[in-house]
Design a protein around this motif. Structure first.
Motif, short mmCIF file in Angstrom:
data_model
loop_
_atom_site.label_atom_id
_atom_site.label_comp_id
_atom_site.label_asym_id
_atom_site.label_seq_id
_atom_site.Cartn_x
_atom_site.Cartn_y
_atom_site.Cartn_z
N GLN A 167 -34.63 -39.52 -4.10
CA GLN A 167 -34.50 -40.58 -5.18
C GLN A 167 -35.85 -40.76 -5.65
O GLN A 167 -36.04 -41.41 -6.82
CB GLN A 167 -34.07 -41.90 -4.65
CG GLN A 167 -32.39 -41.61 -4.42
CD GLN A 167 -31.64 -41.22 -5.59
OE1 GLN A 167 -31.81 -41.68 -6.41
NE2 GLN A 167 -30.61 -40.02 -5.22
N LYS A 215 -30.70 -38.19 -10.06
CA LYS A 215 -31.27 -39.78 -10.02
C LYS A 215 -30.84 -40.23 -11.40
O LYS A 215 -31.29 -39.57 -12.63
CB LYS A 215 -32.85 -39.41 -9.83
CG LYS A 215 -33.53 -40.83 -10.02
CD LYS A 215 -34.91 -40.81 -9.64
CE LYS A 215 -35.67 -41.86 -10.04
NZ LYS A 215 -37.17 -41.88 -9.61
N ASP A 245 -30.70 -42.73 1.22
CA ASP A 245 -31.38 -41.65 0.56
C ASP A 245 -31.19 -40.32 1.16
O ASP A 245 -32.23 -40.16 2.03
CB ASP A 245 -32.68 -41.93 -0.08
CG ASP A 245 -33.46 -41.17 -0.95
OD1 ASP A 245 -32.66 -40.00 -1.22
OD2 ASP A 245 -34.72 -41.45 -1.27
#
Length: 382
Positions: free
Chosen positions: A112, A82, A181
């Motif tokens: 994330q 991230k 994601d």
């Protein structure tokens, strides 16, 4: 092929992201792997059908090159922790402003968001956090991770590829891209939905390795043969179990009932002794053509020569002679056509790809001289 015309930028990584990129390439996408410069050898063993561009992302010029590739493509596949892409100014918010149709796939261990989002990990850690690892292993032994298949590849690469295809499909309606994601923890847990949702029907009431499908049952296990190989047994249903006993030369009247849990250890002992009396080839002849749900445990050396796999062409060889599984599933009209050429060397296609994306030859020469990009021609083998 199903994904013909789709352009994918895959930022080089390990295991799950390369697998995701290979899936897309196998089914027709043009996948460009972005490698670092000054790297002796690519670690991507799943580079089938990809092209390699080498860019120095430690330079502002290199970041600008990657930005141009990304905003002119359909998909960006990134496996970094991230915040890495945001530091480069290449996060999804920035790129989607320039190309609202872009599909930005982020493939990480923990996702994330959340307290672990920036934490390092590997398949075994993600599997542990999914809850599944607690269910895997033999009775009386530590939890056991089955290679790095469940989180890295099933929960990671394959799930991410599904997300990309779903986003491409939705884009045909909305005209808009989106951010994917992919968390390997959540992907692994989702793959294990059956385990989660079947708890309420009593399938996992016993401890690890003591349930029907986790090696607890004598009729759902593997057994060694006299030549040191193995047979896999999955005779759950009564009609299949009867054929198992028949093949083993056992009489049900002389044995405890199939579902007598307390007698499972004794049944296992009987089955173990019986399977150990003959070779794998012998048992294969006994059970082939029956519904006993008994099959040989094939090694990598055996698998492509098995008649069933041969008839289906389930395994392929590339130009170097390396063998690997054929892409799955098989589509009737637009099947995968896996590339059989060797994997690309780092930077092999830098010039070709940059020219396709609108860079002039003189600019490429200048960037190469400045160390912004790397162009490596493949050496012919004499």
């Amino acid at each position: 092929m199903a994904l013909a015309g789709v352009r994918v930028i895959e930022l080089a990584g390990l295991a799950p992201a390369p697998f995701c990129g290979m899936i897309l390439a196998d089914f027709g996408a043009k996948v460009i792997r972005v490698d670092r410069t000054r790297v002796a050898m690519a670690m991507d063993t799943q580079a089938r059908g990809k092209r390699s561009v080498a860019i120095n992302l430690k330079t502002s010029e290199g970041v600008a090159v990657l930005r141009k590739l990304c905003v002119q493509s359909d998909v960006v596949l990134e496996p970094y922790r991230k915040g890495v892409m945001e530091k480069l100014g290449l996060g999804p918010e920035e790129l989607l402003k320039e190309n609202p149709r872009l599909i930005y796939a982020r493939l990480t261990g923990y996702g994330q968001t959340g307290s672990y989002a920036s934490t390092a990990g590997h398949d075994i850690n993600y599997l542990a956090m999914s809850g599944l690892l607690s269910k895997l292993g033999r009775c009386g032994e530590n939890p056991y991770a089955p290679l790095n298949l469940v989180a890295d590849f099933a929960g990671g690469g394959l799930t991410c590829a599904l997300g990309i295809v779903l986003a491409l499909l939705e884009r045909t309606v909305s005209g808009k891209g989106q951010v994917i994601d992919t968390s390997m923890v959540e992907g692994a847990a989702y793959v294990g939905s059956f385990v989660w949702k079947s708890r309420r029907i009593g399938m996992w009431d016993q401890g690890r390795g003591e349930n029907m499908l986790d090696s607890g049952a004598p009729f759902y296990d593997t057994y060694q043969t006299s030549d040191g190989k193995y047979m896999a047994v999955g005779a759950i249903e009564p009609q299949f179990y009867r054929q198992l006993l028949q093949g083993l030369g056992l009489d049900a009247e002389d044995l405890p009932p199939q579902m007598s849990f307390s007698d499972w250890p004794e049944l296992k002992r009987i089955f173990r002794e019986r399977f150990a009396s003959r070779t794998q080839a012998d048992w294969s002849k006994v059970f082939d053509g029956t519904d006993a749900c008994v099959t040989p445990v094939l090694s990598f050396d055996q698998v492509s020569s098995h008649p069933h796999n041969q008839e289906r062409g389930s395994f392929i060889k590339d130009s170097t002679g390396d063998e690997s599984p054929r892409p799955a599933p098989v589509l009737s009209r637009t099947p995968a056509e896996p590339c059989l050429a060797r994997d690309p060397i780092i930077g092999e296609h830098t010039r070709l790809v940059l020219e396709e994306y609108g860079f002039r030859s003189a600019d490429i020469d200048q960037m190469q001289a400045a160390g912004v990009v790397e162009c490596n021609a493949a050496k012919a083998k004499l």
